[in-house]
Scaffold this active site. Structure first.
Site, PDB file in Angstrom:
ATOM      1  N   ASN A 161       0.841  -1.205   0.000  1.00 27.03           N
ATOM      2  CA  ASN A 161       0.000   0.000   0.000  1.00 27.03           C
ATOM      3  C   ASN A 161       0.878   1.258   0.000  1.00 27.03           C
ATOM      4  O   ASN A 161       0.412   2.337   0.293  1.00 27.03           O
ATOM      5  CB  ASN A 161      -0.918  -0.042   1.229  1.00 27.03           C
ATOM      6  CG  ASN A 161      -2.085   0.923   1.107  1.00 27.03           C
ATOM      7  OD1 ASN A 161      -2.301   1.540   0.065  1.00 27.03           O
ATOM      8  ND2 ASN A 161      -2.838   1.080   2.186  1.00 27.03           N
TER       9      ASN A 161
ATOM     10  N   GLY B 256     -16.285   9.996  -3.664  1.00 26.62           N
ATOM     11  CA  GLY B 256     -16.812   9.737  -2.322  1.00 26.62           C
ATOM     12  C   GLY B 256     -16.392  10.757  -1.294  1.00 26.62           C
ATOM     13  O   GLY B 256     -17.214  11.437  -0.694  1.00 26.62           O
TER      14      GLY B 256
ATOM     15  N   ARG C 103       1.434  11.338   3.569  1.00 28.43           N
ATOM     16  CA  ARG C 103       0.161  10.687   3.917  1.00 28.43           C
ATOM     17  C   ARG C 103       0.382   9.328   4.571  1.00 28.43           C
ATOM     18  O   ARG C 103       1.145   8.497   4.061  1.00 28.43           O
ATOM     19  CB  ARG C 103      -0.708  10.511   2.672  1.00 28.43           C
ATOM     20  CG  ARG C 103      -1.108  11.821   2.054  1.00 28.43           C
ATOM     21  CD  ARG C 103      -2.125  12.515   2.920  1.00 28.43           C
ATOM     22  NE  ARG C 103      -2.375  13.867   2.451  1.00 28.43           N
ATOM     23  CZ  ARG C 103      -3.255  14.687   2.994  1.00 28.43           C
ATOM     24  NH1 ARG C 103      -3.964  14.305   4.046  1.00 28.43           N
ATOM     25  NH2 ARG C 103      -3.424  15.894   2.532  1.00 28.43           N
TER      26      ARG C 103
ATOM     27  N   TRP D 241      -5.678  -3.605   2.946  1.00 27.73           N
ATOM     28  CA  TRP D 241      -5.192  -2.417   3.630  1.00 27.73           C
ATOM     29  C   TRP D 241      -5.318  -2.536   5.145  1.00 27.73           C
ATOM     30  O   TRP D 241      -5.104  -1.576   5.883  1.00 27.73           O
ATOM     31  CB  TRP D 241      -5.897  -1.162   3.094  1.00 27.73           C
ATOM     32  CG  TRP D 241      -5.507  -0.877   1.667  1.00 27.73           C
ATOM     33  CD1 TRP D 241      -4.557  -1.530   0.924  1.00 27.73           C
ATOM     34  CD2 TRP D 241      -6.033   0.138   0.814  1.00 27.73           C
ATOM     35  NE1 TRP D 241      -4.469  -0.992  -0.332  1.00 27.73           N
ATOM     36  CE2 TRP D 241      -5.364   0.041  -0.429  1.00 27.73           C
ATOM     37  CE3 TRP D 241      -7.017   1.127   0.963  1.00 27.73           C
ATOM     38  CZ2 TRP D 241      -5.651   0.887  -1.502  1.00 27.73           C
ATOM     39  CZ3 TRP D 241      -7.287   1.970  -0.103  1.00 27.73           C
ATOM     40  CH2 TRP D 241      -6.614   1.846  -1.319  1.00 27.73           C
TER      41      TRP D 241
ATOM     42  N   HIS E 190     -14.827   1.326  -7.753  1.00 28.23           N
ATOM     43  CA  HIS E 190     -13.792   2.321  -8.051  1.00 28.23           C
ATOM     44  C   HIS E 190     -12.392   1.718  -7.878  1.00 28.23           C
ATOM     45  O   HIS E 190     -12.149   0.959  -6.945  1.00 28.23           O
ATOM     46  CB  HIS E 190     -13.982   3.529  -7.115  1.00 28.23           C
ATOM     47  CG  HIS E 190     -12.764   4.376  -6.994  1.00 28.23           C
ATOM     48  ND1 HIS E 190     -12.308   5.152  -8.029  1.00 28.23           N
ATOM     49  CD2 HIS E 190     -11.889   4.560  -5.973  1.00 28.23           C
ATOM     50  CE1 HIS E 190     -11.214   5.772  -7.639  1.00 28.23           C
ATOM     51  NE2 HIS E 190     -10.932   5.425  -6.410  1.00 28.23           N
TER      52      HIS E 190
ATOM     53  N   HIS F 184      -4.075  13.888  -6.516  1.00 24.14           N
ATOM     54  CA  HIS F 184      -2.985  13.846  -5.535  1.00 24.14           C
ATOM     55  C   HIS F 184      -2.321  15.199  -5.360  1.00 24.14           C
ATOM     56  O   HIS F 184      -1.569  15.412  -4.430  1.00 24.14           O
ATOM     57  CB  HIS F 184      -1.927  12.823  -5.966  1.00 24.14           C
ATOM     58  CG  HIS F 184      -2.428  11.416  -5.854  1.00 24.14           C
ATOM     59  ND1 HIS F 184      -2.719  10.646  -6.942  1.00 24.14           N
ATOM     60  CD2 HIS F 184      -2.715  10.662  -4.778  1.00 24.14           C
ATOM     61  CE1 HIS F 184      -3.157   9.469  -6.542  1.00 24.14           C
ATOM     62  NE2 HIS F 184      -3.160   9.446  -5.230  1.00 24.14           N
TER      63      HIS F 184
END
Ligand SMILES: CN1c2c(nc(N)[nH]c2=O)NC[C@@H]1CNc1ccc(C(=O)N[C@@H](CCC(=O)N[C@@H](CCC(=O)N[C@@H](CCC(=O)O)C(=O)O)C(=O)O)C(=O)O)cc1
Ligand SMILES: N[C@@H](CCS)C(=O)O
Ligand SMILES: [Zn+2]
Length: 766
Positions: free
Chosen positions: A120, A441, A524, A570, A651, A704
Site C-alpha cells: 500500500n 466519495g 500521507r 489495507w 472504483h 494527488h
C-alpha cells in the site's frame, strides 16, 4: 558470527513527526532549514533505536523526505525539464515532482505515483526521455547520510535501488518512446561514481535493491542484469561489497540472473520460505545469504523458533560466516513502535511486533544462532508462550461466522438480471443525463473535521455533538454539489478517519490502534486495522450517515463502502488462515451493509476496490488465477444482494488495469470509476477490444496534487476518452476521492469539470 541486518526503517517517526514537518514546510509554517533539521533528528533517532537493539547492519539512505525512488531520480539527474526550468531549489524541485507545484508563477503537475509492488506504499515513477542522460548530483544523498551516521558513531550499510529495478520501474515520459531499460549503459556510470564515493566515505557494503527479480521479466530486462553486475564486479575493491536484495516474492524462476561474483544475496523467506533450498543450491562458492525471516510487511510477532530453524538450515549448508539474519524487506510497511499503543487489549498486544520490536527480534535470532539458544533463553521462552497463546485463543474463532460461510450458495454471487435489464431499471429511477457527473466519495477532510473527531475520541465533545457536526458537514457537502451542478451526489465521508480503518473499527474480529501509522505516500499515512479473528458485522456501519444524506439531497445519493478485498489488503491480515477466507468473511459483512443501505433508500451504492489490483500475485500463473477467483467472488458476494434498480458502482485508483481487465469486467459492477488522468488514454482501448458493455468513468483529473486542472485540459481528456468509449457509457469524475485536497481547489477543479461536461453534453445533443 551470524550478523543481524535491517533492510530499512519507517521514516515518519514515533508521532508522525516527518509528516508534520513536511506539511508545515509546504504550508509555509517552518523554513527549509527547520525541515531538514527535523529530518536529520529522525534519522539519528532511528539509527539509535537499531543500534540499541543490537542490530549489526543498520541501513542508511532508507530515509526520504517524500519517496526513496524520487530521491534516486533527483540524485541521478533524471529530473524532467519541466521541473528544472523554473529554477526551484533542490528541495522544492523534489517536492514539485512528488506533489506538483502551483505557486509563484510555476505550474507543474506531479510525476506519476504508483503502488510499490503489492504493498500500500506508493513510489514516484522514474519518467524518462528519449535520449535521456544521467548525471550524479554533486552531493548524493546516499553519501551524505552515510557520513551523517558515521559522525553519529554508526557505520551503516547504504541502501540503493539497483539500476535494473530503477529502469524497469520507470516509464517513458508522455510523448516519448524510449524503453527505459535501453538506458542502462548511460545509467551505469552514475552507479559506478556513486558506489565509488560510498567506498571512499567508508562504506564496506551496500544493499542494492533489485526487487524486480521477483517478477516475470521481459527478455530485455533479464538481459540487463548481466552487464550491470559484471560491470560492478569489474570494479573490484573500488566499490563496496554488494548485497543483491530481493523481496516480496521468490526468485527461483530467475536464478540464472543472479550475479555470479556478488558478495551476498538477500531473499524474502517470510513470503516464500520454500525458495531457501533452491537458492542455497544456486549460490556461488563464497556468496553470503541474507535470510529475510522477520516480516517487513505485517505486525505479527515472529515465531522465533521457526525463524531460528530456517536460519540454522542455511548455516548447515554455508557456515555461520556466510549467513546474515535480516528483515524480509524494509520495515517501512510496519508502524514505528508497539510501545505507543496504550489502549490495546493486553492479550492481543502480546501477539504483535512493530518496527522497533522487529529490530530486536532480528538481533535475538542472530544471537541465538551465533551463541546458541541458551544465550537468549528468556526471550525465546516468552516468544513461544505468546505464539502458543495466539494459536489457542478463542478470540480468533467465531463458529457463527464459519457456519454462515459454509452456507454460501452459487446464486449468492449473481445479480438478479443481466446488465441491460438492470441499467433500464436504474435509469427509470435515476433519470441521469448523458455524461453523468459524480465524485468518488470523499470531500476535503478539513482540520475542523479531524479536530472534531479528535475531541470525540478524547471525550471533549459528546457523540451527539459529533453527530450534529457531521450532519452539518453532510448538508454543506450537498449544498456545494447542488451549486456545482453534479448529477450523482456523495455525502463526502466526513465521519470517516480512513476508508478501511473506519470499517475495521466497526467490525468484530478486528483490533485497531491509536498510533500505528504507516506511510502510504509522501506525507500521507494510514493506520491499518488488524484482523485478529473471524469477522462479522455487529451493526450497520454507514447507514445512518447515508440515510441522512438522502434525506437532505435533491439528487441521487451514492452510498459509499470499501470492498472486501480492499478492507483485507489495507488491514494487517491474519497469517493463520488463508486470505480468501478473510475476504469472504468481510464480503458477508458488507453484503448485509449493502442490503441495509438499499432498504434505507440509497439507490446508488459504490463499493470501492482500489486494492484489488495490488493484491494480484506478482507473477502470472495459477496463483494469480486463484487469487482473482476468490477476490472477484468476494466483491460479487458483497454486492449482489440488491434489486436490479439499485446501481452498483466500483472504483479503482491506479492506472495499470490492463493486465487484470477481465477481473474488473467479472465484477459485474454497473458503473466503474478508474484513475486514469495521468495515463495514456489509449489504455482505454481494452474496454473497446472486449466490447465492455457497462458504464465507465475514467478519472478526468489527478487528485494527488493541489493543482487545479483547467476546463480546457479536462475537455482534452474527455475528447481523448471519447475516441475509445461510447458517449452513453461515459461518466465524468475525478481520479479518486478528494479527502486530501483543500476546498478552494476542489471547488475550482469540480467547476471546471462540470463546465467541460456541459460542453460535451451540448455537442452530443446536436
Ligand atoms: C486511497 N488510499 C488509501 C489507501 N489506504 C488506506 N488505508 N486508505 C486510503 O484512503 N491506500 C491508497 C490510497 C492512499 N491515499 C491516501 C490518501 C490520504 C491519506 C490520508 O489523508 N491520511 C491521513 C490520515 C487519515 C486519518 O486516519 N485521519 C484520522 C486522524 C487524523 C489526525 O491526524 N488527527 C490528529 C488530530 C487532529 C489534527 O490535529 O489534525 C492526531 O491524531 O494527532 C482522522 O481523520 O480522524 C494523514 O493525515 O496522513 C492516506 C492515504
Ligand atoms: N471512496 C473513497 C475511495 C478512495 S480510493 C474516497 O473517495 O476517498
Ligand atoms: Zn481511489
Amino acid at each position: 558470527m551470524v550478523q543481524s541486518a535491517v533492510l530499512g526503517f519507517p521514516r515518519m517517526g514515533v508521532n508522525r513527526d516527518l509528516k508534520k514537518a513536511t506539511e508545515a514546510y509546504w504550508g509555509g509554517k517552518i523554513s527549509q532549514t527547520e525541515l531538514l533539521a527535523e529530518a536529520k533528528r529522525l534519522r539519528l533517532a532511528h539509527w539509535k533505536i537499531q543500534k540499541d537493539a543490537g542490530v549489526d547492519i543498520i541501513p542508511s539512505n532508507d530515509f526520504a523526505l517524500y519517496d526513496q525512488v524520487l530521491s534516486h531520480i533527483q540524485d541521478f539527474g533524471a529530473v524532467p525539464e519541466r521541473y528544472t526550468k523554473d529554477g526551484l531549489d533542490t528541495v522544492d524541485q523534489y517536492f514539485a515532482m512528488g506533489r506538483g507545484h502551483q505557486k509563484g508563477g510555476v505550474d507543474v503537475p506531479s510525476l506519476e505515483m504508483v503502488k510499490w509492488f503489492d504493498s500500500n506504499y506508493h513510489y514516484v515513477k522514474p519518467t524518462l526521455q528519449d535520449g535521456q542522460t544521467f548525471k550524479l548530483t554533486a552531493t548524493p544523498k546516499a553519501v551524505a547520510e552515510f557520513n551523517e551516521a558515521k559522525e553519529a558513531g554508526v557505520t551503516t550499510r547504504p541502501v540503493l535501488v539497483g539500476p535494473v529495478s530503477f529502469l524497469h520501474l520507470g516509464k517513458a515520459d508522455r510523448g516519448q518512446s524510449v524503453d527505459p531499460i535501453d538506458l542502462l549503459d548511460s545509467l551505469l556510470p552514475v552507479y559506478e561514481q556513486l558506489l565509488t564515493q560510498l567506498k571512499e566515505a567508508g562504506a564496506e557494503t551496500v544493499q542494492i535493491d533489485e526487487p524486480v527479480l521477483v517478477f516475470d521479466l521481459p527478455a530485455k530486462t533479464k538481459a540487463a542484469f548481466k552487464p550491470a553486475y559484471e560491470k560492478f564486479a569489474s570494479l573490484g575493491d573500488k566499490i563496496p561489497k554488494l548485497v543483491f536484495t530481493t523481496y516480496f516474492g521468490d526468485i527461483v524462476h530467475n536464478l540464472d540472473l543472479l550475479p555470479k561474483d556478488i558478495y551476498a544475496i538477500h531473499i524474502d523467506l517470510v513470503r516464500n520460505p520454500e525458495q531457501l533450498d533452491t537458492v542455497l543450491g544456486a549460490l556461488g562458492p563464497k556468496t553470503v545469504l541474507s535470510a529475510g525471516v522477520v516480516d517487513g510487511r505485517n505486525i505479527w510477532k515472529t515465531n522465533l523458533k521457526r525463524a531460528i530453524e530456517t536460519v540454522e538450515s542455511a548455516i548447515q549448508k554455508l557456515g555461520k560466516d556466510r549467513v546474515i539474519v535480516a528483515t524480509s524487506s524494509s520495515l517501512l510497511h510496519t508502524p514505528h513502535t508497539l510501545a505507543s499503543e496504550k489502549k490495546l487489549d493486553a492479550e492481543i498486544a502480546d501477539w504483535f511486533s512493530f518496527a522497533s520490536e522487529k529490530v530486536v527480534e532480528v538481533a535475538i535470532i542472530a544471537k541465538a544462532v551465533t551463541e546458541g539458544p541458551a544465550a537468549v533463553r528468556e526471550q525465546l521462552e516468552a516468544n513461544a508462550k505468546s505464539i502458543q497463546a495466539r494459536a489457542t485463543s478463542p478470540r480468533t474463532n467465531d463458529p457463527k461466522v464459519k457456519e454462515r460461510q459454509s452456507k454460501i450458495v452459487p446464486a449468492d454471487y449473481n445479480r438478479k438480471s443481466e446488465f441491460p435489464v438492470r441499467i433500464d431499471a436504474q435509469q427509470k429511477k435515476l433519470n441521469l443525463p448523458l455524461f453523468p457527473t459524480t465524485t468518488i466519495g470523499s470531500f476535503p477532510q478539513t482540520k475542523e473535521i479531524r479536530l472534531s473527531r479528535n475531541k470525540l475520541t478524547k471525550g471533549e465533545i459528546t457523540a451527539q455533538e459529533y453527530d450534529s457536526f457531521i450532519e452539518q458537514e453532510i448538508r454543506d457537502n450537498v449544498k456545494i454539489q447542488e451549486e456545482l451542478g453534479i448529477d450523482v451526489f456523495v455525502h463526502g465521508e466526513p465521519e470517516r478517519n480512513d476508508m478501511v480503518q473506519y470499517f475495521g473499527e466497526r467490525l468484530d474480529g478486528y483490533a485497531f490502534t491509536t498510533h500505528a501509522w504507516v506511510q502510504s505516500y509522501g506525507s500521507r499515512c494510514v493506520r491499518p486495522p488488524i484482523i485478529v479473528g473471524d469477522i462479522s458485522r455487529p451493526a450497520p456501519m454507514t447507514v445512518k450517515e447515508s440515510k441522512y444524506a438522502v434525506s437532505v439531497s435533491s439528487k441521487p445519493m451514492k452510498g459509499m463502502l470499501t470492498g472486501p478485498v480492499t478492507c483485507l489488503r489495507w488491514s494487517f491480515p491474519r497469517d493463520d488462515i488463508h486470505q480468501s477466507v478473510q475476504a469472504e468473511q468481510l464480503a458477508l459483512a458488507l453484503r448485509d451493509e449493502v442490503v441495509d443501505l438499499e432498504k434505507a433508500g440509497v439507490d446508488v451504492i459504490q463499493v470501492d476496490e482500489p486494492a484489488l489490483r495490488e493484491g494480484l500475485p506478482l507473477r502470472s500463473g495459477t496463483e494469480r488465477d486463484a487469487y482473482l477467483k476468490w477476490a472477484v467472488n468476494a466483491f460479487r458476494l458483497s454486492t449482489t444482494g440488491v434489486e436490479d434498480s439499485t446501481q452498483i458502482h466500483s472504483h479503482f485508483c491506479y492506472s495499470e488495469f490492463q493486465d487484470f481487465f477481465h477481473a474488473i469486467a467479472a465484477l459485474d459492477a454497473d458503473v466503474l470509476s478508474i484513475e486514469n488522468s495521468k495515463s495514456d488514454a489509449k489504455l482505454l482501448s481494452v474496454f473497446v477490444d472486449s466490447a465492455y458493455p457497462r458504464h465507465i468513468g475514467p478519472g478526468v483529473y489527478d487528485i494527488h496534487s493541489p493543482r487545479v486542472p483547467s476546463e480546457q485540459e479536462i475537455k482534452d481528456r474527455i475528447e481523448e476518452m471519447l475516441q475509445y468509449l461510447k458517449p452513453e457509457q461515459l461518466w465524468i469524475n475525478p481520479d479518486c476521492g478528494l479527502k486530501t485536497r483543500q476546498w478552494k481547489e476542489t471547488k475550482e477543479a469540480l467547476a471546471n469539470m462540470i463546465a467541460a461536461t456541459k460542453y460535451f453534453r451540448a455537442k452530443y445533443a446536436k
